[in-house]
Motif scaffolding. Sequence first.
Motif, PDB file in Angstrom:
ATOM      1  N   TYR A 240       0.843  -1.196   0.000  1.00  0.00           N
ATOM      2  CA  TYR A 240       0.000   0.000   0.000  1.00  0.00           C
ATOM      3  C   TYR A 240       0.877   1.244   0.000  1.00  0.00           C
ATOM      4  CZ  TYR A 240      -4.543  -2.219   0.734  1.00  0.00           C
ATOM      5  OH  TYR A 240      -5.702  -2.941   0.580  1.00  0.00           O
ATOM      6  N   SER A 241       0.516   2.208  -0.819  1.00  0.00           N
ATOM      7  CA  SER A 241       1.250   3.474  -0.871  1.00  0.00           C
ATOM      8  C   SER A 241       0.596   4.458   0.102  1.00  0.00           C
ATOM      9  CB  SER A 241       1.227   4.035  -2.299  1.00  0.00           C
ATOM     10  OG  SER A 241       1.909   5.267  -2.342  1.00  0.00           O
ATOM     11  N   ILE A 242       1.203   4.610   1.271  1.00  0.00           N
ATOM     12  CA  ILE A 242       0.668   5.480   2.315  1.00  0.00           C
ATOM     13  C   ILE A 242       1.741   6.491   2.692  1.00  0.00           C
ATOM     14  CG2 ILE A 242      -0.335   5.558   4.633  1.00  0.00           C
ATOM     15  CD1 ILE A 242      -0.926   2.510   4.236  1.00  0.00           C
ATOM     16  N   SER A 243       1.372   7.764   2.728  1.00  0.00           N
ATOM     17  CA  SER A 243       2.349   8.809   3.044  1.00  0.00           C
ATOM     18  C   SER A 243       2.866   8.641   4.467  1.00  0.00           C
ATOM     19  CB  SER A 243       1.727  10.195   2.877  1.00  0.00           C
ATOM     20  OG  SER A 243       0.813  10.455   3.930  1.00  0.00           O
ATOM     21  N   GLN A 244       4.102   9.085   4.680  1.00  0.00           N
ATOM     22  CA  GLN A 244       4.700   8.987   6.007  1.00  0.00           C
ATOM     23  C   GLN A 244       3.951   9.860   7.009  1.00  0.00           C
ATOM     24  OE1 GLN A 244       7.153   6.729   6.745  1.00  0.00           O
ATOM     25  NE2 GLN A 244       6.583   7.278   8.842  1.00  0.00           N
ATOM     26  N   GLU A 245       3.420  10.999   6.543  1.00  0.00           N
ATOM     27  CA  GLU A 245       2.633  11.878   7.419  1.00  0.00           C
ATOM     28  C   GLU A 245       1.399  11.152   7.966  1.00  0.00           C
ATOM     29  OE1 GLU A 245       1.931  15.207   4.757  1.00  0.00           O
ATOM     30  OE2 GLU A 245       2.993  16.515   6.141  1.00  0.00           O
ATOM     31  N   CYS A 246       0.727  10.405   7.085  1.00  0.00           N
ATOM     32  CA  CYS A 246      -0.449   9.648   7.495  1.00  0.00           C
ATOM     33  C   CYS A 246      -0.060   8.529   8.464  1.00  0.00           C
ATOM     34  CB  CYS A 246      -1.157   9.071   6.269  1.00  0.00           C
ATOM     35  SG  CYS A 246      -2.640   8.122   6.658  1.00  0.00           S
ATOM     36  N   LYS A 247       1.014   7.818   8.140  1.00  0.00           N
ATOM     37  CA  LYS A 247       1.496   6.757   9.032  1.00  0.00           C
ATOM     38  C   LYS A 247       1.833   7.304  10.414  1.00  0.00           C
ATOM     39  CE  LYS A 247       3.539   3.641   5.583  1.00  0.00           C
ATOM     40  NZ  LYS A 247       4.802   3.048   5.079  1.00  0.00           N
ATOM     41  N   ASN A 248       2.482   8.482  10.431  1.00  0.00           N
ATOM     42  CA  ASN A 248       2.865   9.089  11.707  1.00  0.00           C
ATOM     43  C   ASN A 248       1.638   9.374  12.574  1.00  0.00           C
ATOM     44  OD1 ASN A 248       5.541   9.028  10.993  1.00  0.00           O
ATOM     45  ND2 ASN A 248       5.630  11.163  10.337  1.00  0.00           N
ATOM     46  N   TRP A 271      -0.832  16.695   8.439  1.00  0.00           N
ATOM     47  CA  TRP A 271      -1.549  15.878   7.454  1.00  0.00           C
ATOM     48  C   TRP A 271      -3.043  16.163   7.490  1.00  0.00           C
ATOM     49  CZ3 TRP A 271      -5.132  11.767   7.498  1.00  0.00           C
ATOM     50  CH2 TRP A 271      -5.241  11.065   6.292  1.00  0.00           C
ATOM     51  N   LYS A 274      -3.867  19.671   5.998  1.00  0.00           N
ATOM     52  CA  LYS A 274      -3.734  19.693   4.537  1.00  0.00           C
ATOM     53  C   LYS A 274      -5.085  19.520   3.836  1.00  0.00           C
ATOM     54  CE  LYS A 274      -1.383  16.243   2.805  1.00  0.00           C
ATOM     55  NZ  LYS A 274      -0.221  15.378   2.484  1.00  0.00           N
TER      56      LYS A 274
END
Length: 307
Positions: A240-248, A271, A274
């Motif tokens: 899955y392509s998940i942004s690091q901001e979302c993961k954080n 995030w 945004k």
Amino acid sequence: MGKGDTLEIAPTPSAYRSVMEEYGYEMGKVIGNGSYGTVYEAYYTKQKVMVAVKIISKKKASEDYLNKFLPREIQVMKVLRHKYLINFYQAIETTSRVYIILELAQGGDVLEWIQRLTPSLSAAGRDLKLENLLLDKRENVKISDFGFAKMVPSNQRMHSSPSYRQMNCFTHLSQTYCGSFAYACPEILLGLPYNPFLSDTWSMGVILYTLVVARLPFDDTNLKKLLKETQKEVTFPSNYSISQECKNLVLQTLCQATKRATILDIIKDPWVLKFQPEQPTHEIRLLEAMCQPPSTPNRHQSLEINT
């Protein structure tokens, strides 16, 4: 409850239709079921608008629910008004039932929406969960079901004595188990007194993870396994392509209570900001007043434990 504070006699199972007709509601199809009752679609003839009618059976409901949680639910819904909350219109009580008239969310719930997009998803607010996030006809999310909600005093409304001033969203603890295992924080699963605000942010983390990964972060089919999983850092599938901001943000919510993000942290998160059409300055100011940490050196002196 306004006009609805009247006592009606409902002698037969079908009598709810005549009660509703008396108040101007034409009952339609069933759109949901719960432990103690059923939710119907209805047409309110006096204002020519579609509504949802939650009918709670007093025979099926527990005494605890009828005497504690239901009054709280109605109290919270009457006070809260926000574009992202399902509106409360009226409550009607009869000898055998309670009727709660609510705004109708015509788009269904977010769980159904995810399942349409990803059929492989399997899912088993104090009770925040995907089934309680409804969609209007424009697919705007609205929070519903305040059955386990409760009003908690904030700094601004407390007594002037020093001990009372230190009461805030960090120092209030609850003991009543609320919600679903899959969305419950570790302290609830362990049966410990818990902060209801931090319990909500854990549930938000579960919801966010499920929205981006299309499956729940923890397996709730076995309580022992669930407890073990919630003690570890959650992982994300590599495909899955998940942004690091979302993961954080997910990691900041799905962690132990001492390190967990508050609702103020979430609303100020880069995030989250945004996706906001404008800076939520007013909400941030209110939350800063409510969530200001106590100034006392011994934080535990001001803890309030409640249900």
